[in-house]
Write a protein that holds these residues in place. Sequence first.
Motif: not given
Ligand code: AMP
Length: 420
Positions: A110-114, A119-121, A255-257, A277-280, A304-306
């Motif tokens: 869960f992340r409060y993103e736009r 990109r989802y919450r 550098v990763r988030g 657009s990182s998949l993982g 990875a984000g499903l």
């Molecule tokens: P992270 O935990 O930030 O390293 O994210 C791992 C993976 O989760 C990313 O590479 C994306 O595929 C996916 N991801 C991260 N944030 C989101 C989001 N807000 N919505 C959808 N997928 C996300």
Amino acid sequence: MYKAPRGTVDILPQERAYWKYVEEKAAYLCQLYGYQPLSTPIFEDSQLFARTIAGGTDIVDKEMYTFEDRSGQKLALRAEGTAPVCRAYLEHGLFNSPQPVRLYYFGPAFRYERPQAGRYRQHHQFGFEALGDAAPILDAEVIEMTWRFFLLLGLPRLSLHLNSIGCKLCQPGYIEVLKQHYSAYAAHLCPDCKVRLARNPLRLLDCKKASCQKIAETAPKITDYLCRECQEHFQNVQKYLEALGIPFQLNYRLVRGLDYYTRTVFEVEPQEEGGQSSLGGGGRYDNLIEELGGKPTPAVGFAAGLERIILSLRKQKVAIPALPKPDVFIAHLGERAKIETIKLASRLRQAGIAVIEATGDKSLKAQLRQANALGTSYTIIIGKSEVESQSAVLRNMITSEQKTVPLAEIARALEQGQKA
Ligand code: AMP
């Protein structure tokens, strides 16, 4: 009318085929590499994320779903998967088992993103972690596994970016020269990067704004500032990946988030798209377990984000096996037939045959229309005369062949039909 909260989506049955496909490939991959499943709670002590992901990152500063429960405990919905795995590793004494401990997980984050495409919450992650070993061969294993995962999914047009961001010893020196470089451009930085320059300078490198990217192009490269051990580690990782034939690209701006990474970092992106657009991705996090109160414990992992993977599968038109359909539909006419229907449906299900029965008192035509829409292979029809003779009409919906079969023999007839 209620709607799903902004940034969340319902996953409808027709979507589920994709989810099943990805989850099964992921579990198969983990089994091949000896990783075991772990599930952690959907919420944790909020400090678990705040301390490990660290301030100065968007996730901690702006995006965490934190709340107090009724006893006043500060909790947060899972913001990412790695810190909970490390917490469980410590809590259950997994450091006493032979190292490294190899684990994998699925679950929402869960992340409060736009919200926007991909990109989802609430999104769902699949991740794996190898804890308790510093050897570069383990970095190579995790990266190879990542690459195999995308190949298994049938997603070929991807690039794999690789970098090393050093350790506690060499990273601070690099950050100093990076700050000097950026300070000269301070007035031209985007508002986010102005904050990054003060709080989290490494993240300056992956700003997506064109004007900031220009400044990043001439920035000093971290790989020129690595200490001898980090350099050696990075060279070994590359040597193993080359031996495995994994096609990586060095990317000194990666550098990763999340703040806890050390040394190796990597990310997988579709070739045709830009940086968002990182998949993982993943990397090493050799200090994280110590930060949580454990002994110094090196570790490396991937997530990875499903949702993004499924978007990519759709975009690349990868063929997905359909979910299984029910085998049989039972249509009936009259009250007595209804009773025979529920008895027969129950018996067939006990024999492992998937059945949908008609409800109510619709016309036979309407019931057959429903059978067609469901796409079952067979329809059974029980009318008045079939009740009298304790039989039913068995219709093969593919060949349109129809025969009358005694009720007691229907299960066998269906099993034979399925084998044929
Ligand atoms: P992270 O935990 O930030 O390293 O994210 C791992 C993976 O989760 C990313 O590479 C994306 O595929 C996916 N991801 C991260 N944030 C989101 C989001 N807000 N919505 C959808 N997928 C996300």
